[in-house]
Scaffold this active site. Structure first.
Site, mmCIF file in Angstrom:
data_model
loop_
_atom_site.group_PDB
_atom_site.id
_atom_site.type_symbol
_atom_site.label_atom_id
_atom_site.label_comp_id
_atom_site.label_asym_id
_atom_site.label_seq_id
_atom_site.Cartn_x
_atom_site.Cartn_y
_atom_site.Cartn_z
ATOM 1 N N ASP A 245 0.824 -1.204 0.000
ATOM 2 C CA ASP A 245 0.000 0.000 0.000
ATOM 3 C C ASP A 245 0.861 1.259 0.000
ATOM 4 O O ASP A 245 1.807 1.387 0.799
ATOM 5 C CB ASP A 245 -0.903 -0.014 1.238
ATOM 6 C CG ASP A 245 -1.802 1.202 1.324
ATOM 7 O OD1 ASP A 245 -2.675 1.344 0.473
ATOM 8 O OD2 ASP A 245 -1.596 2.012 2.252
ATOM 9 N N GLU A 282 1.562 -0.048 -4.820
ATOM 10 C CA GLU A 282 0.713 1.104 -5.125
ATOM 11 C C GLU A 282 1.577 2.342 -4.934
ATOM 12 O O GLU A 282 2.166 2.524 -3.871
ATOM 13 C CB GLU A 282 -0.495 1.173 -4.205
ATOM 14 C CG GLU A 282 -1.383 2.369 -4.517
ATOM 15 C CD GLU A 282 -2.265 2.808 -3.359
ATOM 16 O OE1 GLU A 282 -3.250 3.522 -3.616
ATOM 17 O OE2 GLU A 282 -1.959 2.460 -2.204
#
Length: 580
Positions: A245, A282
């Site tokens: 993330d 990401e």
């Protein structure tokens, strides 16, 4: 004997509370404390007491938190689970289709076992890898998962560690790999006891909280804490890949970035296990160094999410231009991302008010290293009302979006329910037991959306149980004709992508796009993806010579014509060979 170890470099005394007893730990020069205790059974509860504190704290590396993030830890035998996936050889990313799932809203049962009951749906859809949102221990019962504080424990309401293992084992039994979303850039607002043990955090904040100490004094054990966690999921839970993330929020000034160090260790583990392991980042940086091979000066990650593809398709189909969509929405922009991966590759970003990104070297970086999607949890859940694209677009334009993604040179990903144009929203929800924290989260959410032009009254209260309940998929929709039609389309489109290698070819320099204001043609080897965005029928030249044999019978897929007349807001794949 069972060993108990914990890193607490500033503590002068550390004790283990195990059942009714208390045991002293011995200090080592490196800041670790250790003791061994006999006759400890799996299932025994324990916690640590630091110095003269009377509050017992959960283990930072706890494998199980049965009473939530504030309660004691539980001894867990990692080797006790009986796996049945001995023949599993892994699932590599090239050529795969991903499916993003939140365990708590994928089914009304909201558990790993309930999700297993729907895996055959994913097999029939043609999914290769299922990506589950974070499942580490979080505060409360239902949450997106990005507020995790027990990084080593599996959220108990989902089924705990054995529940996750049953899910992975069941996926592998059906030929589906598992990607686990992990969050290493911040910790949640409640239940974070790490700073009590050591300097896990450092001065400064990112969007979501305090910075993790990746490069300051005593940061070596902090980096080890993260790397060991990643290896645990891949090794002990048989997970096939990790989605990292928001790696742009990992503030690391070392010569060897944490991501590169992690990439090296994961590659070594893959060699030991004999199956491919992937790292998918990401990132908001539009920096291809993440996926550039280490030998060429990159970090060597397997792939990264590509928001520019989403923004280009979304803005083109919906006409939205607010916020970060400001620079997107033209067929020229879509042509750029389909051939160069990034729209902002050193260009000026109106939203950021500065230049952004850098170009992708198409000779070194194939398209499969970019994960592309029409929808994902962020792009749905971070809208004020959590509305899906199917709530705005016609079924025809929804199909156009799916075709652009699933015939692209990238690794396509679907968001749960997208494949049948689910009518349920996916909203931002929390269940913080602390009323003040819940109120603060709700107020912050409304203020954030007000800044983007949404009326605060339109933003549902994250703490309201109905916000969570509205977000659970309604599987009865599959019996309704309109939803069933979309599902058939997705199944056939994924099957077509698999049966026609040109439609999954990752070589960006072999993609060519022609287009006008409301039409475009994407050249994919022998095939043309022809799109009519206009609200009326139109005839478009395909180019090349049509093949003699039709390759599909259902309209909307493959035709053999030199030109094609498309209905309003539709697309088709046309088979042909180059003229001459």
């Amino acid at each position: 004997m069972t060993a108990f170890e914990v890193w607490a470099p500033a503590a002068e005394r550390v004790r283990l509370r195990l059942g009714p007893g208390v045991h002293e730990l011995s200090a080592r020069p490196d800041g670790w404390w250790r003791t061994e205790v006999g006759d400890v059974e799996p299932g025994s509860d324990y916690a640590y007491l630091l110095d003269d504190d009377t509050e017992a704290l959960p283990d930072p590396r706890s494998r199980r938190q049965p009473y939530g993030v504030h309660g004691p830890s539980r001894v867990y035998d990692q080797a006790a689970f009986r796996w049945t996936d001995d023949g599993w050889t892994g699932r590599a990313l090239p050529g795969s289709v991903l499916y993003e799932m939140h365990v708590g809203t994928f089914t009304p049962g909201a558990t790993f076992d309930a999700a297993v009951e729907r895996l055959d749906h994913l097999v029939a859809l043609g999914v290769d890898l299922v990506e589950i949102l974070p499942v580490n221990a979080v505060n409360g019962t239902h949450n997106w998962g990005y507020d995790g504080v027990g990084w080593y424990a599996v959220h108990e309401p989902y089924g705990g560690p054995d529940g996750l293992k049953r899910f992975v084992d069941a996926c592998h039994g059906r030929g589906i790999g598992v990607v686990l979303d992990v969050v290493y850039n911040h910790l949640g607002p409640s239940g974070n006891y790490l700073p009590r043990f050591g300097p896990y955090l450092k001065q400064g904040r990112n969007t979501w909280g305090d910075l993790v100490n990746l490069d300051g004094p005593d940061s070596d054990p902090v980096r080890r804490y993260i790397i060991d966690n990643a290896l645990m999921w891949l090794r002990d839970y048989h997970v096939d890949a990790l989605r990292l993330d928001a790696v742009h929020a990992l503030a690391d000034t070392r010569a060897t970035h944490l991501l590169e160090e992690l990439s090296v260790e994961v590659d070594a583990l893959a060699s030991r296990l004999g199956r491919p392991l992937s790292l998918i980042a990401e990132s908001d940086l539009n920096d291809p160094r993440l996926v550039t091979p280490r030998a060429a000066g990159g970090y060597g990650l397997t792939a990264q999410w590509d928001d520019d593809v989403h923004h280009s398709v979304h803005a083109l189909l919906t006409g939205e231009r607010q916020g970060y969509y400001a620079d997107f929405g033209s067929t020229e922009g879509l042509a750029k991302v389909l051939t160069r991966a990034f729209f902002h590759d050193g260009t000026y970003s109106t939203f950021r008010r500065r230049h952004h990104g850098r170009p992708v070297d198409r000779r070194q970086v194939p398209g499969y290293r970019f994960v592309a999607f029409l929808q994902d949890h962020d792009q749905v859940g971070n809208r004020a009302t959590g509305d899906r694209i199917s709530a705005t677009l016609s079924p025809g334009l929804c199909k156009v979006g799916a075709m652009l993604i699933l015939t692209s040179p990238f690794t396509p990903m679907l968001f749960m329910g997208e494949e049948w144009a689910a009518g349920t929203p996916w909203q931002f929800f929390t269940s913080h037991p602390e009323s003040e924290l819940g109120a603060a989260v709700a107020a912050g959410r409304r203020a954030e959306f007000a800044a983007h032009g949404w009326p605060p009254g339109d933003v549902p209260d994250p703490q309201d149980p109905s916000t969570y309940e509205r977000s659970i998929l309604d599987w009865s929709e599959l019996d309704k004709p309109a939803h069933a039609e979309i599902l058939r389309f997705y199944r056939k489109l994924i099957a077509l992508r698999r049966s026609r290698p040109e439609l999954a070819d990752p070589r960006l320099d072999r993609v060519r796009v022609d287009g006008g204001q409301d039409w475009l043609t994407v050249h994919r080897g022998r095939y043309r993806v022809v799109v009519n965005l206009a609200p009326v029928r139109r005839t478009l030249a395909v180019g090349g010579v049509p093949l003699d044999v039709p390759l599909a019978t259902e309209p909307g897929f493959v035709f053999a014509r030199r030109e094609i007349t498309l209905p309003a807001e539709s697309a088709a794949v046309v088979a042909c060979v180059p003229a001459g």
